[in-house]
Design a protein around this motif. Structure first.
Motif, PDB file in Angstrom:
ATOM      1  N   VAL A   1       0.870  -0.941   0.305  1.00 58.42           N
ATOM      2  CA  VAL A   1       0.370   0.223  -0.363  1.00 58.42           C
ATOM      3  C   VAL A   1       0.958   1.171  -0.063  1.00 58.42           C
ATOM      4  O   VAL A   1       1.141   2.527  -0.456  1.00 58.42           O
ATOM      5  CB  VAL A   1      -1.057  -0.507   0.909  1.00 58.42           C
ATOM      6  CG1 VAL A   1      -1.802   1.543   1.619  1.00 58.42           C
ATOM      7  CG2 VAL A   1      -2.274  -0.950   1.365  1.00 58.42           C
ATOM      8  N   THR A   2       1.771   1.481   0.685  1.00 63.97           N
ATOM      9  CA  THR A   2       3.124   1.816   0.858  1.00 63.97           C
ATOM     10  C   THR A   2       3.713   2.447  -0.156  1.00 63.97           C
ATOM     11  O   THR A   2       3.827   3.624  -1.055  1.00 63.97           O
ATOM     12  CB  THR A   2       3.927   2.459   1.670  1.00 63.97           C
ATOM     13  OG1 THR A   2       3.307   2.094   3.201  1.00 63.97           O
ATOM     14  CG2 THR A   2       5.090   3.093   1.967  1.00 63.97           C
TER      15      THR A   2
ATOM     16  N   ILE B   1       2.503   1.731  -3.460  1.00 59.85           N
ATOM     17  CA  ILE B   1       1.199   2.048  -4.709  1.00 59.85           C
ATOM     18  C   ILE B   1       0.778   3.562  -4.205  1.00 59.85           C
ATOM     19  O   ILE B   1       0.804   4.226  -4.624  1.00 59.85           O
ATOM     20  CB  ILE B   1       0.264   1.280  -4.325  1.00 59.85           C
ATOM     21  CG1 ILE B   1       0.088  -0.786  -4.545  1.00 59.85           C
ATOM     22  CG2 ILE B   1      -1.180   2.033  -5.024  1.00 59.85           C
ATOM     23  CD1 ILE B   1      -0.263  -1.271  -4.639  1.00 59.85           C
ATOM     24  N   ASP B   2       1.170   3.850  -3.452  1.00 59.66           N
ATOM     25  CA  ASP B   2       0.212   5.007  -2.580  1.00 59.66           C
ATOM     26  C   ASP B   2       1.343   6.222  -3.314  1.00 59.66           C
ATOM     27  O   ASP B   2       1.532   7.751  -3.173  1.00 59.66           O
ATOM     28  CB  ASP B   2       0.078   5.322  -0.740  1.00 59.66           C
ATOM     29  CG  ASP B   2      -1.311   5.033  -0.500  1.00 59.66           C
ATOM     30  OD1 ASP B   2      -2.045   4.821  -1.619  1.00 59.66           O
ATOM     31  OD2 ASP B   2      -1.526   4.808   0.742  1.00 59.66           O
ATOM     32  N   SER B   3       2.828   5.846  -3.737  1.00 63.24           N
ATOM     33  CA  SER B   3       3.760   6.973  -3.550  1.00 63.24           C
ATOM     34  C   SER B   3       4.442   7.011  -4.575  1.00 63.24           C
ATOM     35  O   SER B   3       4.380   7.689  -5.737  1.00 63.24           O
ATOM     36  CB  SER B   3       5.343   6.358  -3.019  1.00 63.24           C
ATOM     37  OG  SER B   3       5.136   4.827  -4.321  1.00 63.24           O
ATOM     38  N   TYR B   4       2.885   6.741  -5.867  1.00 61.36           N
ATOM     39  CA  TYR B   4       2.893   6.245  -7.532  1.00 61.36           C
ATOM     40  C   TYR B   4       1.379   6.823  -7.820  1.00 61.36           C
ATOM     41  O   TYR B   4       0.164   6.399  -7.606  1.00 61.36           O
ATOM     42  CB  TYR B   4       3.064   5.862  -8.141  1.00 61.36           C
ATOM     43  CG  TYR B   4       3.362   5.526  -9.684  1.00 61.36           C
ATOM     44  CD1 TYR B   4       4.078   6.853 -10.186  1.00 61.36           C
ATOM     45  CD2 TYR B   4       1.944   5.712 -10.320  1.00 61.36           C
ATOM     46  CE1 TYR B   4       3.795   7.390 -11.450  1.00 61.36           C
ATOM     47  CE2 TYR B   4       2.746   5.351 -11.586  1.00 61.36           C
ATOM     48  CZ  TYR B   4       2.882   6.381 -12.210  1.00 61.36           C
ATOM     49  OH  TYR B   4       2.214   6.449 -13.607  1.00 61.36           O
ATOM     50  N   SER B   5       1.217   7.874  -8.391  1.00 58.52           N
ATOM     51  CA  SER B   5      -0.333   8.404  -8.542  1.00 58.52           C
ATOM     52  C   SER B   5      -1.443   8.488  -9.343  1.00 58.52           C
ATOM     53  O   SER B   5      -1.973   8.517 -10.471  1.00 58.52           O
ATOM     54  CB  SER B   5      -0.348  10.158  -8.353  1.00 58.52           C
ATOM     55  OG  SER B   5       0.371  10.627  -9.182  1.00 58.52           O
ATOM     56  N   GLY B   6      -0.289   7.417 -10.541  1.00 59.31           N
ATOM     57  CA  GLY B   6      -0.545   7.497 -11.933  1.00 59.31           C
ATOM     58  C   GLY B   6      -1.024   5.805 -12.077  1.00 59.31           C
ATOM     59  O   GLY B   6      -1.072   5.129 -11.117  1.00 59.31           O
ATOM     60  N   PRO B   7      -1.402   5.243 -12.874  1.00 62.84           N
ATOM     61  CA  PRO B   7      -2.154   4.255 -13.204  1.00 62.84           C
ATOM     62  C   PRO B   7      -1.197   2.448 -12.961  1.00 62.84           C
ATOM     63  O   PRO B   7       0.465   2.264 -13.397  1.00 62.84           O
ATOM     64  CB  PRO B   7      -2.608   3.768 -14.895  1.00 62.84           C
ATOM     65  CG  PRO B   7      -1.429   4.873 -15.390  1.00 62.84           C
ATOM     66  CD  PRO B   7      -0.953   5.712 -14.577  1.00 62.84           C
ATOM     67  N   TRP B   8      -1.978   1.955 -12.313  1.00 64.42           N
ATOM     68  CA  TRP B   8      -0.855   0.737 -11.433  1.00 64.42           C
ATOM     69  C   TRP B   8      -1.658  -0.548 -12.282  1.00 64.42           C
ATOM     70  O   TRP B   8      -3.288  -0.546 -12.946  1.00 64.42           O
ATOM     71  CB  TRP B   8      -1.419   0.677 -10.380  1.00 64.42           C
ATOM     72  CG  TRP B   8      -0.340   1.255  -9.261  1.00 64.42           C
ATOM     73  CD1 TRP B   8      -0.666   2.271  -9.115  1.00 64.42           C
ATOM     74  CD2 TRP B   8       1.188   1.099  -9.145  1.00 64.42           C
ATOM     75  NE1 TRP B   8       0.769   2.730  -8.172  1.00 64.42           N
ATOM     76  CE2 TRP B   8       1.575   2.007  -7.930  1.00 64.42           C
ATOM     77  CE3 TRP B   8       1.622  -0.224  -8.964  1.00 64.42           C
ATOM     78  CZ2 TRP B   8       2.128   2.006  -7.252  1.00 64.42           C
ATOM     79  CZ3 TRP B   8       3.101  -0.503  -8.537  1.00 64.42           C
ATOM     80  CH2 TRP B   8       3.530   0.780  -7.579  1.00 64.42           C
ATOM     81  N   CYS B   9      -0.811  -1.788 -12.330  1.00 60.99           N
ATOM     82  CA  CYS B   9      -1.293  -3.001 -12.441  1.00 60.99           C
ATOM     83  C   CYS B   9      -0.481  -3.935 -11.443  1.00 60.99           C
ATOM     84  O   CYS B   9       0.629  -3.976 -11.016  1.00 60.99           O
ATOM     85  CB  CYS B   9      -1.108  -3.449 -14.294  1.00 60.99           C
ATOM     86  SG  CYS B   9      -1.878  -5.984 -14.463  1.00 60.99           S
ATOM     87  N   VAL B  10      -1.118  -4.746 -10.887  1.00 59.01           N
ATOM     88  CA  VAL B  10      -0.536  -5.103  -9.461  1.00 59.01           C
ATOM     89  C   VAL B  10      -1.115  -7.086  -9.532  1.00 59.01           C
ATOM     90  O   VAL B  10      -2.425  -7.406  -9.952  1.00 59.01           O
ATOM     91  CB  VAL B  10      -1.032  -5.518  -8.360  1.00 59.01           C
ATOM     92  CG1 VAL B  10      -0.604  -5.778  -6.672  1.00 59.01           C
ATOM     93  CG2 VAL B  10      -0.950  -3.391  -7.862  1.00 59.01           C
ATOM     94  N   VAL B  11      -0.326  -7.718  -9.978  1.00 62.73           N
ATOM     95  CA  VAL B  11      -1.238  -8.847  -9.948  1.00 62.73           C
ATOM     96  C   VAL B  11       0.400  -9.612  -9.389  1.00 62.73           C
ATOM     97  O   VAL B  11       1.161  -9.383  -8.967  1.00 62.73           O
ATOM     98  CB  VAL B  11      -0.819  -9.304 -11.502  1.00 62.73           C
ATOM     99  CG1 VAL B  11      -0.463  -8.397 -12.529  1.00 62.73           C
ATOM    100  CG2 VAL B  11       1.465  -9.270 -12.628  1.00 62.73           C
ATOM    101  N   GLY B  12      -0.266 -10.914  -9.665  1.00 60.89           N
ATOM    102  CA  GLY B  12       0.700 -12.220  -8.664  1.00 60.89           C
ATOM    103  C   GLY B  12      -0.172 -13.664  -8.326  1.00 60.89           C
ATOM    104  O   GLY B  12      -1.214 -13.489  -8.293  1.00 60.89           O
ATOM    105  N   ASP B  13       0.957 -13.966  -7.401  1.00 64.39           N
ATOM    106  CA  ASP B  13      -0.076 -15.285  -6.571  1.00 64.39           C
ATOM    107  C   ASP B  13       0.611 -14.662  -5.175  1.00 64.39           C
ATOM    108  O   ASP B  13       1.177 -14.289  -4.486  1.00 64.39           O
ATOM    109  CB  ASP B  13       1.066 -16.035  -6.550  1.00 64.39           C
ATOM    110  CG  ASP B  13       0.410 -17.341  -5.315  1.00 64.39           C
ATOM    111  OD1 ASP B  13      -0.699 -17.244  -4.641  1.00 64.39           O
ATOM    112  OD2 ASP B  13       1.510 -18.415  -6.112  1.00 64.39           O
TER     113      ASP B  13
ATOM    114  N   ASP C   1      -7.939  -0.403   1.040  1.00 64.84           N
ATOM    115  CA  ASP C   1      -6.653   0.960   0.683  1.00 64.84           C
ATOM    116  C   ASP C   1      -5.472   1.054  -0.166  1.00 64.84           C
ATOM    117  O   ASP C   1      -5.532   2.108  -0.062  1.00 64.84           O
ATOM    118  CB  ASP C   1      -5.689  -0.456   2.130  1.00 64.84           C
ATOM    119  CG  ASP C   1      -6.339  -0.481   3.206  1.00 64.84           C
ATOM    120  OD1 ASP C   1      -8.231   0.182   3.256  1.00 64.84           O
ATOM    121  OD2 ASP C   1      -5.806  -0.253   4.109  1.00 64.84           O
ATOM    122  N   ALA C   2      -5.680  -0.109  -1.129  1.00 62.64           N
ATOM    123  CA  ALA C   2      -4.860  -0.175  -2.490  1.00 62.64           C
ATOM    124  C   ALA C   2      -5.395   0.285  -3.396  1.00 62.64           C
ATOM    125  O   ALA C   2      -5.208   0.537  -4.765  1.00 62.64           O
ATOM    126  CB  ALA C   2      -4.559  -0.989  -2.775  1.00 62.64           C
TER     127      ALA C   2
END
Length: 182
Positions: free
Chosen positions: A126-127, A129-141, A170-171
């Motif tokens: 979360v920290t 992700i919060d540090s960057y305001s652009g688009p995100w893609c979070v993947v994984g196991d 939160d994210a």
């Protein structure tokens, strides 16, 4: 943009690397985010054997013992890496998709199984992700589920599920219900 996220359950054998390479070459992914490589070390020729061109780039987080390991591979003429953060349980890539002229972040996660360790990881993610305001893609196991219906024989929320749900909320992540096998 063609993206692959796959828990490969080990890349130590040549047979497994060949199979992963077949899938990557067949679909010509722009980026492959592989979890659970189970590799402590990685040499570029191993990555080259799985990719379809000489223009690949990669980042790697080694396994600890026989657990974990993350490998992110991308086509260098499509995604230009601006920064990378590598930790035991994730690799975060910040860069630009050339043709779309879009700056974004990708995070590939291989979470621990223990809930107490997961909770610390969720806070760290979360920290980040919060540090960057652009688009995100979070993947994984993530080794966690959002709903009891996603786990066989489970009928109520556990502490781990509650913690994971909080992380996703939160994210400000969106859970895409992806299914199927390659």
């Amino acid at each position: 943009m063609r993206l692959l996220s796959w828990n490969v359950r080990g890349l130590g054998s040549l047979v497994k690397r060949r199979r992963v390479g077949e899938v990557i070459r067949k679909h010509r992914f722009d980026m492959a985010l592989l979890q659970e490589s189970k590799l402590k070390e990685l040499i570029p020729s191993m990555v080259a054997g799985m990719w379809y061109s000489d223009g690949f780039e990669f980042s790697f987080s080694p396994s600890v013992g026989a657990s974990g390991g993350i490998l992110a591979i991308w086509e260098g003429d499509r995604f230009v890496l601006e920064s990378v953060e590598i930790e035991r349980h994730f690799v975060m890539l910040h860069g630009r998709w050339k043709h779309e002229d879009m700056v974004c972040c990708f995070m590939v996660v291989y979470a621990p199984c223990e809930v107490s360790e997961q909770e610390g990881l969720w806070l760290r993610l979360v920290t980040a992700i919060d540090s960057y305001s652009g688009p995100w893609c979070v993947v994984g196991d993530f080794n966690a589920v959002l709903r009891p219906s996603e786990r066989a024989g489970c009928s109520s929320l556990s502490r781990g599920m509650t913690s994971f749900v909080s992380f996703v909320n939160d994210a400000c992540l969106i859970d895409f219900p992806l299914r199927g096998k390659l």
